[in-house]
Design a protein around this motif. Structure first.
Motif, PDB file in Angstrom:
ATOM      1  N   UNK A   4       0.849  -1.180   0.000  1.00 10.95           N
ATOM      2  CA  UNK A   4       0.000   0.000   0.000  1.00 10.95           C
ATOM      3  C   UNK A   4       0.893   1.240   0.000  1.00 10.95           C
ATOM      4  N   UNK A   5       0.340   2.385  -0.411  1.00 10.90           N
ATOM      5  CA  UNK A   5       1.132   3.614  -0.350  1.00 10.90           C
ATOM      6  C   UNK A   5       1.683   3.891   1.053  1.00 10.90           C
ATOM      7  N   UNK A   6       0.888   3.604   2.066  1.00 12.46           N
ATOM      8  CA  UNK A   6       1.350   3.827   3.441  1.00 12.46           C
ATOM      9  C   UNK A   6       2.539   2.925   3.764  1.00 12.46           C
ATOM     10  N   UNK A   7       2.480   1.672   3.358  1.00 11.91           N
ATOM     11  CA  UNK A   7       3.588   0.746   3.603  1.00 11.91           C
ATOM     12  C   UNK A   7       4.845   1.215   2.883  1.00 11.91           C
ATOM     13  N   UNK A   8       4.692   1.676   1.656  1.00 12.05           N
ATOM     14  CA  UNK A   8       5.847   2.164   0.894  1.00 12.05           C
ATOM     15  C   UNK A   8       6.457   3.374   1.582  1.00 12.05           C
ATOM     16  N   UNK A   9       5.620   4.275   2.093  1.00 14.38           N
ATOM     17  CA  UNK A   9       6.157   5.444   2.794  1.00 14.38           C
ATOM     18  C   UNK A   9       6.962   5.035   4.030  1.00 14.38           C
ATOM     19  N   UNK A  10       6.483   4.031   4.763  1.00 12.15           N
ATOM     20  CA  UNK A  10       7.229   3.542   5.923  1.00 12.15           C
ATOM     21  C   UNK A  10       8.563   2.928   5.496  1.00 12.15           C
ATOM     22  N   UNK A  11       8.546   2.164   4.423  1.00 13.20           N
ATOM     23  CA  UNK A  11       9.775   1.539   3.932  1.00 13.20           C
ATOM     24  C   UNK A  11      10.756   2.603   3.455  1.00 13.20           C
ATOM     25  N   UNK A  12      10.255   3.617   2.745  1.00  8.72           N
ATOM     26  CA  UNK A  12      11.089   4.719   2.276  1.00  8.72           C
ATOM     27  C   UNK A  12      11.749   5.408   3.463  1.00  8.72           C
ATOM     28  N   UNK A  13      10.969   5.681   4.483  1.00  9.39           N
ATOM     29  CA  UNK A  13      11.516   6.341   5.671  1.00  9.39           C
ATOM     30  C   UNK A  13      12.589   5.477   6.332  1.00  9.39           C
ATOM     31  N   UNK A  14      12.359   4.184   6.410  1.00  9.41           N
ATOM     32  CA  UNK A  14      13.338   3.281   7.017  1.00  9.41           C
ATOM     33  C   UNK A  14      14.622   3.223   6.184  1.00  9.41           C
ATOM     34  N   UNK A  15      14.481   3.189   4.870  1.00 11.61           N
ATOM     35  CA  UNK A  15      15.656   3.176   4.005  1.00 11.61           C
ATOM     36  C   UNK A  15      16.452   4.470   4.137  1.00 11.61           C
ATOM     37  N   UNK A  16      15.761   5.591   4.174  1.00 12.10           N
ATOM     38  CA  UNK A  16      16.441   6.883   4.338  1.00 12.10           C
ATOM     39  C   UNK A  16      17.199   6.927   5.662  1.00 12.10           C
ATOM     40  N   UNK A  17      16.589   6.412   6.710  1.00 15.77           N
ATOM     41  CA  UNK A  17      17.229   6.374   8.023  1.00 15.77           C
ATOM     42  C   UNK A  17      18.486   5.495   7.988  1.00 15.77           C
ATOM     43  N   UNK A  18      18.385   4.324   7.373  1.00 12.94           N
ATOM     44  CA  UNK A  18      19.519   3.398   7.302  1.00 12.94           C
ATOM     45  C   UNK A  18      20.653   3.983   6.465  1.00 12.94           C
ATOM     46  N   UNK A  19      20.320   4.615   5.351  1.00 12.88           N
ATOM     47  CA  UNK A  19      21.331   5.241   4.496  1.00 12.88           C
ATOM     48  C   UNK A  19      22.049   6.340   5.263  1.00 12.88           C
ATOM     49  N   UNK A  20      21.306   7.147   5.982  1.00 14.24           N
ATOM     50  CA  UNK A  20      21.902   8.217   6.787  1.00 14.24           C
ATOM     51  C   UNK A  20      22.824   7.628   7.861  1.00 14.24           C
ATOM     52  N   UNK A  21      22.402   6.541   8.475  1.00 15.80           N
ATOM     53  CA  UNK A  21      23.235   5.897   9.500  1.00 15.80           C
ATOM     54  C   UNK A  21      24.527   5.363   8.884  1.00 15.80           C
ATOM     55  N   UNK A  22      24.438   4.792   7.696  1.00 17.75           N
ATOM     56  CA  UNK A  22      25.641   4.328   7.010  1.00 17.75           C
ATOM     57  C   UNK A  22      26.576   5.495   6.706  1.00 17.75           C
ATOM     58  N   UNK A  23      26.014   6.606   6.242  1.00 15.70           N
ATOM     59  CA  UNK A  23      26.839   7.778   5.929  1.00 15.70           C
ATOM     60  C   UNK A  23      27.568   8.277   7.173  1.00 15.70           C
ATOM     61  N   UNK A  24      26.866   8.348   8.284  1.00 12.05           N
ATOM     62  CA  UNK A  24      27.495   8.779   9.534  1.00 12.05           C
ATOM     63  C   UNK A  24      28.570   7.798   9.979  1.00 12.05           C
ATOM     64  N   UNK A  25      28.310   6.517   9.791  1.00 16.49           N
ATOM     65  CA  UNK A  25      29.285   5.505  10.163  1.00 16.49           C
ATOM     66  C   UNK A  25      30.558   5.665   9.335  1.00 16.49           C
ATOM     67  N   UNK A  26      30.407   5.927   8.054  1.00 17.33           N
ATOM     68  CA  UNK A  26      31.579   6.123   7.198  1.00 17.33           C
ATOM     69  C   UNK A  26      32.372   7.366   7.601  1.00 17.33           C
ATOM     70  N   UNK A  27      31.678   8.396   8.059  1.00 22.88           N
ATOM     71  CA  UNK A  27      32.340   9.645   8.431  1.00 22.88           C
ATOM     72  C   UNK A  27      33.024   9.568   9.796  1.00 22.88           C
ATOM     73  N   UNK A  28      32.445   8.841  10.718  1.00 22.43           N
ATOM     74  CA  UNK A  28      32.896   8.885  12.105  1.00 22.43           C
ATOM     75  C   UNK A  28      33.833   7.761  12.503  1.00 22.43           C
TER      76      UNK A  28
END
Length: 65
Positions: A4-28
Motif C-alpha cells: 500500500x502507499x502507506x507501507x511504501x512510505x514507511x519503507x522509504x523512511x526506514x531506508x532513508x534512516x539506514x542510508x543516513x546511519x551508514x553515511x554517519x558511520x563512514x564519516x565517524x
C-alpha cells in the motif's frame, strides 16, 4: 509484492534512516577498506531500492501539492 502507499512510505523512511546511519558511520568510524567497501555497496543497493520505491509511490499515490 504489492504494498500500500502507506507501507511504501514507511519503507522509504526506514531506508532513508539506514542510508543516513551508514553515511554517519563512514564519516565517524575508523574503518578498514573492506568495511568501507561493504558499507558503500550496501548503501548503493539501498539507494537503488529507495529510488525504485519512490517512483512506484509517485505513480500510485501522486502528491496532492
Amino acid at each position: 509484492m504489492n504494498f500500500s502507499p502507506k507501507a511504501i512510505r514507511f519503507i522509504v523512511e526506514a531506508l532513508e534512516y539506514r542510508i543516513e546511519a551508514y553515511q554517519k558511520q563512514l564519516e565517524r568510524e575508523n574503518l578498514n577498506d573492506d568495511e568501507v567497501s561493504d558499507i558503500s555497496n550496501d548503501m548503493m543497493f539501498l539507494e537503488s531500492l529507495l529510488e525504485d520505491l519512490k517512483k512506484q509511490l509517485s505513480t500510485i499515490a501522486p502528491s496532492i501539492f
